[in-house]
Design a protein around this motif. Structure first.
Motif, PDB file in Angstrom:
ATOM      1  N   VAL A  54      -7.815  15.069 -22.739  1.00 53.23           N
ATOM      2  CA  VAL A  54      -7.137  13.844 -22.307  1.00 53.23           C
ATOM      3  C   VAL A  54      -7.917  13.081 -21.250  1.00 53.23           C
ATOM      4  O   VAL A  54      -7.347  12.268 -20.529  1.00 53.23           O
ATOM      5  N   ALA A  55      -9.197  13.329 -21.134  1.00 53.70           N
ATOM      6  CA  ALA A  55     -10.015  12.628 -20.138  1.00 53.70           C
ATOM      7  C   ALA A  55     -10.049  11.140 -20.450  1.00 53.70           C
ATOM      8  O   ALA A  55     -10.181  10.732 -21.593  1.00 53.70           O
ATOM      9  N   THR A  56      -9.894  10.331 -19.421  1.00 51.26           N
ATOM     10  CA  THR A  56      -9.964   8.880 -19.574  1.00 51.26           C
ATOM     11  C   THR A  56     -10.994   8.340 -18.600  1.00 51.26           C
ATOM     12  O   THR A  56     -11.262   8.943 -17.559  1.00 51.26           O
ATOM     13  N   GLN A  57     -11.537   7.208 -18.940  1.00 56.78           N
ATOM     14  CA  GLN A  57     -12.515   6.579 -18.058  1.00 56.78           C
ATOM     15  C   GLN A  57     -11.762   5.766 -17.021  1.00 56.78           C
ATOM     16  O   GLN A  57     -10.911   4.945 -17.355  1.00 56.78           O
ATOM     17  N   SER A  58     -12.089   5.999 -15.763  1.00 60.19           N
ATOM     18  CA  SER A  58     -11.413   5.279 -14.691  1.00 60.19           C
ATOM     19  C   SER A  58     -12.234   4.084 -14.253  1.00 60.19           C
ATOM     20  O   SER A  58     -13.430   4.015 -14.489  1.00 60.19           O
ATOM     21  N   ALA A  59     -11.578   3.153 -13.592  1.00 61.82           N
ATOM     22  CA  ALA A  59     -12.276   1.994 -13.043  1.00 61.82           C
ATOM     23  C   ALA A  59     -13.107   2.470 -11.854  1.00 61.82           C
ATOM     24  O   ALA A  59     -12.618   3.189 -10.990  1.00 61.82           O
ATOM     25  N   GLN A  60     -14.357   2.071 -11.831  1.00 55.57           N
ATOM     26  CA  GLN A  60     -15.253   2.528 -10.779  1.00 55.57           C
ATOM     27  C   GLN A  60     -15.787   1.339  -9.999  1.00 55.57           C
ATOM     28  O   GLN A  60     -16.104   0.311 -10.572  1.00 55.57           O
ATOM     29  N   SER A 132     -12.181  11.304  -7.576  1.00 54.52           N
ATOM     30  CA  SER A 132     -12.024  11.530  -9.010  1.00 54.52           C
ATOM     31  C   SER A 132     -12.920  12.685  -9.419  1.00 54.52           C
ATOM     32  O   SER A 132     -13.901  12.999  -8.750  1.00 54.52           O
ATOM     33  N   PHE A 133     -12.571  13.305 -10.534  1.00 56.62           N
ATOM     34  CA  PHE A 133     -13.381  14.384 -11.094  1.00 56.62           C
ATOM     35  C   PHE A 133     -13.972  13.917 -12.406  1.00 56.62           C
ATOM     36  O   PHE A 133     -13.322  13.229 -13.182  1.00 56.62           O
ATOM     37  N   SER A 134     -15.185  14.312 -12.648  1.00 60.07           N
ATOM     38  CA  SER A 134     -15.886  13.912 -13.870  1.00 60.07           C
ATOM     39  C   SER A 134     -15.750  15.018 -14.909  1.00 60.07           C
ATOM     40  O   SER A 134     -15.896  16.188 -14.615  1.00 60.07           O
ATOM     41  N   ALA A 135     -15.450  14.600 -16.144  1.00 58.98           N
ATOM     42  CA  ALA A 135     -15.342  15.530 -17.258  1.00 58.98           C
ATOM     43  C   ALA A 135     -15.814  14.819 -18.523  1.00 58.98           C
ATOM     44  O   ALA A 135     -15.919  13.596 -18.554  1.00 58.98           O
ATOM     45  N   VAL A 136     -16.090  15.602 -19.563  1.00 64.20           N
ATOM     46  CA  VAL A 136     -16.499  15.064 -20.842  1.00 64.20           C
ATOM     47  C   VAL A 136     -15.322  15.165 -21.794  1.00 64.20           C
ATOM     48  O   VAL A 136     -14.642  16.192 -21.835  1.00 64.20           O
ATOM     49  N   ARG A 137     -15.090  14.116 -22.557  1.00 62.82           N
ATOM     50  CA  ARG A 137     -13.968  14.135 -23.492  1.00 62.82           C
ATOM     51  C   ARG A 137     -14.288  15.054 -24.666  1.00 62.82           C
ATOM     52  O   ARG A 137     -15.341  14.957 -25.284  1.00 62.82           O
ATOM     53  N   ASP A 138     -13.360  15.968 -24.944  1.00 69.11           N
ATOM     54  CA  ASP A 138     -13.508  16.901 -26.053  1.00 69.11           C
ATOM     55  C   ASP A 138     -12.944  16.250 -27.301  1.00 69.11           C
ATOM     56  O   ASP A 138     -11.760  15.962 -27.391  1.00 69.11           O
ATOM     57  N   GLU A 139     -13.811  15.996 -28.275  1.00 69.01           N
ATOM     58  CA  GLU A 139     -13.413  15.264 -29.479  1.00 69.01           C
ATOM     59  C   GLU A 139     -12.848  16.168 -30.569  1.00 69.01           C
ATOM     60  O   GLU A 139     -12.529  15.693 -31.638  1.00 69.01           O
ATOM     61  N   ARG A 140     -12.745  17.446 -30.347  1.00 70.88           N
ATOM     62  CA  ARG A 140     -12.220  18.341 -31.375  1.00 70.88           C
ATOM     63  C   ARG A 140     -10.744  18.235 -31.524  1.00 70.88           C
ATOM     64  O   ARG A 140      -9.972  17.838 -30.803  1.00 70.88           O
TER      65      ARG A 140
END
Length: 140
Positions: A54-60, A132-140
């Motif tokens: 459920v990772a989303t890109q935040s406004a930076q 914020s924490f950085s993560a990679v979106r899991d597409e599986r």
């Protein structure tokens, strides 16, 4: 035989000014070169980020601070390595200049939790709350 003369309106042709066009191309090239350098700084530390469904890109904001936490407990900010105390001192200086500074923590997925807590403690001591924490979106 009558001769057809063009009026002055039809004789003038549009002129493309090359000097401003070259200036714009030069400035665009410089802009993209600078952006490329800043994007490289953030990802030059070789690490594997954790995956999230459920990772989303935040406004930076433009002046964000990216703190990289490696799996062996090193803290790297803008290609400079810090100790825990050095990181806290740097964040304190930043918070005095920019009170609402955004901080992004990029921790390796194999990094111990205690290293992330040290970064959070340093942010808390510096009164920085936009974290914020950085993560990679899991597409599986």
């Amino acid at each position: 035989m009558p001769r057809f003369d063009f009026s002055e309106y039809y004789k003038q042709r549009p002129v493309i000014q090359l000097a401003p066009l070259v200036d714009i191309a030069f400035w665009a090239l410089m802009f993209f070169m600078i952006i490329a350098v800043f994007n490289q700084m953030e990802v030059q530390v070789n690490m594997t980020l954790p995956k999230s469904k459920v990772a989303t890109q935040s406004a930076q904001s433009a002046g964000k601070i990216v703190i990289n936490v490696t799996k062996d407990g090193r803290f790297v900010v803008n290609q400079k390595e810090y100790t825990s105390n050095g990181l806290a001192a740097m964040l304190k200086q930043v918070s005095q200049l920019f009170p609402n500074q955004q901080v992004i923590i990029r921790a390796d997925e194999l990094a111990y939790h205690k290293y992330v807590i040290q970064v959070l403690d340093a942010c808390a001591q510096s009164n920085l709350s936009d974290i914020s924490f950085s993560a990679v979106r899991d597409e599986r």
